[in-house]
Design a protein around this motif. Structure first.
Motif, PDB file in Angstrom:
ATOM      1  N   THR A 144     -13.184   2.540   3.596  1.00  8.75           N
ATOM      2  CA  THR A 144     -12.532   2.404   2.324  1.00  8.75           C
ATOM      3  C   THR A 144     -13.746   1.847   1.310  1.00  8.75           C
ATOM      4  N   GLN A 180      -1.816   6.036  -4.839  1.00  5.42           N
ATOM      5  CA  GLN A 180      -3.190   6.135  -4.431  1.00  5.42           C
ATOM      6  C   GLN A 180      -4.071   5.793  -5.200  1.00  5.42           C
ATOM      7  N   THR A 220      -9.619  -1.037  -5.770  1.00  8.90           N
ATOM      8  CA  THR A 220     -10.599  -1.209  -5.041  1.00  8.90           C
ATOM      9  C   THR A 220     -12.065  -1.110  -5.611  1.00  8.90           C
ATOM     10  N   ASP A 221     -12.143   0.013  -6.253  1.00  8.24           N
ATOM     11  CA  ASP A 221     -13.231   0.267  -7.095  1.00  8.24           C
ATOM     12  C   ASP A 221     -13.677  -1.048  -7.928  1.00  8.24           C
ATOM     13  N   ARG A 223      -7.275   3.096  -5.395  1.00 12.11           N
ATOM     14  CA  ARG A 223      -8.410   3.188  -5.517  1.00 12.11           C
ATOM     15  C   ARG A 223      -8.879   2.467  -6.606  1.00 12.11           C
ATOM     16  N   SER A 254       0.842  -1.180   0.016  1.00 11.09           N
ATOM     17  CA  SER A 254      -0.161  -0.113   0.050  1.00 11.09           C
ATOM     18  C   SER A 254       0.820   1.235   0.023  1.00 11.09           C
ATOM     19  N   ILE A 264     -12.359  -5.625   2.948  1.00 11.24           N
ATOM     20  CA  ILE A 264     -11.963  -4.062   2.843  1.00 11.24           C
ATOM     21  C   ILE A 264     -12.593  -3.294   3.935  1.00 11.24           C
ATOM     22  N   SER A 265     -12.000  -2.396   4.555  1.00  7.10           N
ATOM     23  CA  SER A 265     -12.530  -1.552   5.492  1.00  7.10           C
ATOM     24  C   SER A 265     -13.686  -0.963   5.192  1.00  7.10           C
ATOM     25  N   GLU A 280     -16.101   5.213   0.589  1.00 12.69           N
ATOM     26  CA  GLU A 280     -15.494   6.196  -0.236  1.00 12.69           C
ATOM     27  C   GLU A 280     -15.671   5.622  -1.819  1.00 12.69           C
ATOM     28  N   SER A 281     -15.346   4.326  -1.886  1.00 10.88           N
ATOM     29  CA  SER A 281     -15.453   3.400  -3.250  1.00 10.88           C
ATOM     30  C   SER A 281     -16.674   3.763  -3.881  1.00 10.88           C
TER      31      SER A 281
END
Length: 379
Positions: free
Chosen positions: A50, A14, A21-22, A18, A9, A46-47, A53-54
């Motif tokens: 996070t 970033q 994750t998306d 992102r 990470s 995944i938290s 936001e995604s």
């Protein structure tokens, strides 16, 4: 988070994190159909911040829709559910071959929304191929309409080899589909601004069998197409082998017995471009001398091709595909002929997607490109 993941990470930008994750969350929503953020966090590890936001980014990009609060199944808990956005966009898979032009439109979950077919022109009529290709794309755009969002990719399957870099169709002597020597990207530039992805039909059939067919989970296999033409789609180390010029797998050019090439030998025996329907009828007929002779000739030719491939790359699986290759009368004779020629046992079977394999492959190609590009844009 493990030390390895934490280190990774810190090293990755970033924006890359992102996007990853998306992409993972969008795939999870598509697989489940309808899901809450809490369920996404549980399923992916995944938290929750996070995930939130995604999901926000994906909603803003119209890739997801919030469908409102509903019972989650846990006492006293209500959550907002999300599903693939109605305006997330769509893709188009087109198959261009001797039987005409066939198109399938699908949303980003792969659900077919529309199909359209144009009959073939006369052999050698490239103008008919061009007009048919434009017509099916225009028809699809009119049928789908703007409410489903943008057309994100068009994938075209062509019954000719395709150069890996330029994605241009390669002209070869004796092509069974000479009228298909057109540039789909140039042809479609006037009717759509979507990316146009082009690949050989046998490669796309192999892709489809690898993703959701008889070769699912195999890291090395060969897909042998027998129809109006001959070709092999070859996966080694879980990657498609194309060759420097897009000509890997052109087994029709292997030496034949008493002819210049294997394709020439089979064509001389009555198994050429214009003979497919007659061959299928013969293979399906009641027992006869002509049927037995056809099975023997085809099995011997196919076995030489399989033996050549296996002797060089030793795949873990060989699938027979195409309208002739998938005929049930051929499987056991080909197995016997291969066993007599191959230095090692060969696992040989039929592909499971039949004549629709190139269409399935084109759809996979379009969806993978479209979702990846959409997620990058969302980030």
């Amino acid at each position: 988070m493990t030390r390895e993941r934490a280190s990774l990470s810190r090293e990755l930008p970033q924006s890359v994190l992102r996007t990853g994750t998306d992409a993972r969350l969008l795939a999870e929503v598509i697989a489940r159909g309808r899901v809450t953020r809490a369920e996404l966090a549980t399923a992916t590890g995944i938290s929750k911040p996070t995930v939130s936001e995604s999901v926000r980014r994906l909603v803003e990009a119209a890739l997801l829709d919030a469908t409102g609060p509903a019972e989650t199944g846990r006492r006293g808990r209500v959550g907002t559910f999300y599903e693939l956005g109605t305006a997330a966009g769509w893709v188009l898979a087109v198959v261009l071959d001797q039987s005409g032009v066939r198109a399938r439109s699908a949303d980003l979950a792969g659900v077919i929304r529309h199909e359209h077919t144009r009959p073939p022109g006369k052999p050698g009529d490239s103008a008919a191929v061009v007009s048919g290709l434009r017509a099916v794309v225009q028809h699809a755009q009119e049928a789908i309409g703007p409410e489903r969002g943008p057309l994100r990719a068009v994938a075209v399957s062509v019954a000719n080899p395709v150069a890996p870099g330029s994605r241009e169709v390669v002209a070869l002597p004796g092509s069974p589909f000479p009228e298909g020597l057109v540039s789909p990207a140039e042809v479609l530039a006037a009717v759509t601004g979507a990316p146009v992805l082009v690949d050989n039909d046998v490669n796309l059939a192999a892709l489809a069998e690898h993703r959701s067919g008889g070769a699912a989970g195999a890291d090395s296999f060969a897909y042998l197409h027998i129809g109006a033409g001959l070709g092999v789609g070859l996966y080694l180390g879980d990657r498609l082998v194309r060759g420097a010029h897009g000509l890997a797998g052109e087994i029709g050019y292997l030496p034949g017995a008493g002819a210049d090439t294997l394709a020439g030998e089979l064509s001389a025996a009555g198994f050429g471009r214009n003979d497919v329907d007659a061959v299928l009828n013969l293979l399906s007929a009641n027992e006869s001398t002509a049927r037995s002779r056809a099975i023997g000739t085809l099995s011997a030719g196919i076995a030489r091709a399989v033996a050549s491939v296996t002797a060089v790359v030793d795949p873990g699986l060989v699938l027979l595909g195409g309208p002739v290759g998938t005929h049930p009368a051929l499987l056991e004779p080909v197995r016997a002929a291969v066993a007599a020629r191959s230095p090692a046992p060969v696992r040989l079977d039929h592909g499971v997607l039949g004549a629709l394999a190139p269409a399935h492959g084109a759809l996979h190609l379009a969806l993978e490109h479209a979702t990846a590009a959409a997620v990058r844009a969302a980030g």
